[in-house]
Write a protein that holds these residues in place. Sequence first.
Motif, PDB file in Angstrom:
ATOM      1  N   LEU A  50       0.721  -1.149   0.076  1.00 21.26           N
ATOM      2  CA  LEU A  50      -0.060   0.114  -0.004  1.00 21.26           C
ATOM      3  C   LEU A  50       0.632   1.348  -0.145  1.00 21.26           C
ATOM      4  O   LEU A  50       2.235   1.504   0.641  1.00 21.26           O
ATOM      5  CB  LEU A  50      -0.944   0.328   1.252  1.00 21.26           C
ATOM      6  N   ARG A  51       0.583   2.332  -0.704  1.00 22.31           N
ATOM      7  CA  ARG A  51       0.999   3.401  -0.791  1.00 22.31           C
ATOM      8  C   ARG A  51       0.119   4.821   0.012  1.00 22.31           C
ATOM      9  O   ARG A  51      -0.916   4.675  -0.307  1.00 22.31           O
ATOM     10  CB  ARG A  51       1.379   3.996  -2.213  1.00 22.31           C
ATOM     11  N   GLU A  52       0.605   5.595   0.931  1.00 27.95           N
ATOM     12  CA  GLU A  52      -0.206   6.307   1.674  1.00 27.95           C
ATOM     13  C   GLU A  52      -0.634   7.466   0.481  1.00 27.95           C
ATOM     14  O   GLU A  52       0.420   7.888  -0.360  1.00 27.95           O
ATOM     15  CB  GLU A  52       0.773   7.040   2.578  1.00 27.95           C
ATOM     16  N   GLY A  53      -2.026   7.660   0.614  1.00 26.47           N
ATOM     17  CA  GLY A  53      -2.419   8.691  -0.247  1.00 26.47           C
ATOM     18  C   GLY A  53      -2.796   7.961  -1.695  1.00 26.47           C
ATOM     19  O   GLY A  53      -3.667   8.672  -2.584  1.00 26.47           O
ATOM     20  N   VAL A  54      -2.500   6.791  -1.740  1.00 24.80           N
ATOM     21  CA  VAL A  54      -3.073   6.219  -3.494  1.00 24.80           C
ATOM     22  C   VAL A  54      -3.946   5.171  -2.827  1.00 24.80           C
ATOM     23  O   VAL A  54      -5.125   5.101  -3.263  1.00 24.80           O
ATOM     24  CB  VAL A  54      -1.604   5.521  -3.605  1.00 24.80           C
ATOM     25  N   GLU A  55      -3.465   3.941  -2.113  1.00 25.31           N
ATOM     26  CA  GLU A  55      -4.273   2.848  -1.871  1.00 25.31           C
ATOM     27  C   GLU A  55      -5.076   3.284  -0.543  1.00 25.31           C
ATOM     28  O   GLU A  55      -4.526   3.932   0.253  1.00 25.31           O
ATOM     29  CB  GLU A  55      -3.579   1.746  -1.797  1.00 25.31           C
TER      30      GLU A  55
END
Length: 100
Positions: A50-55
Amino acid sequence: MADALFVVVVYYTREAQQTQEWPPPHGGLIRREIEDLGMARSVQPRAVFLREGVEDGRVFEELLLDEPAKVGTGSSADFGYDEWRAELAKEVADFLASPP
């Protein structure tokens, strides 16, 4: 990285996104660590990146244990996660500020 036996969630903060490869390379440290976890147990955990602000970060957040703070005893059990993290940050800063 949060390890919940059947699933390993790797959460990239915004800062990590600037310095780390995405998606993580198959021969890289993160993937090797996940493979090692699977070899050490009878089940290969599912890897979620997971990427903060994306997923949506709820998958990662649901794996975190945060018990509400108990107030008044003066013991370490008085700390919830936020209080523990703040105390840890203070202790690290104090340690780094004092020469060996």
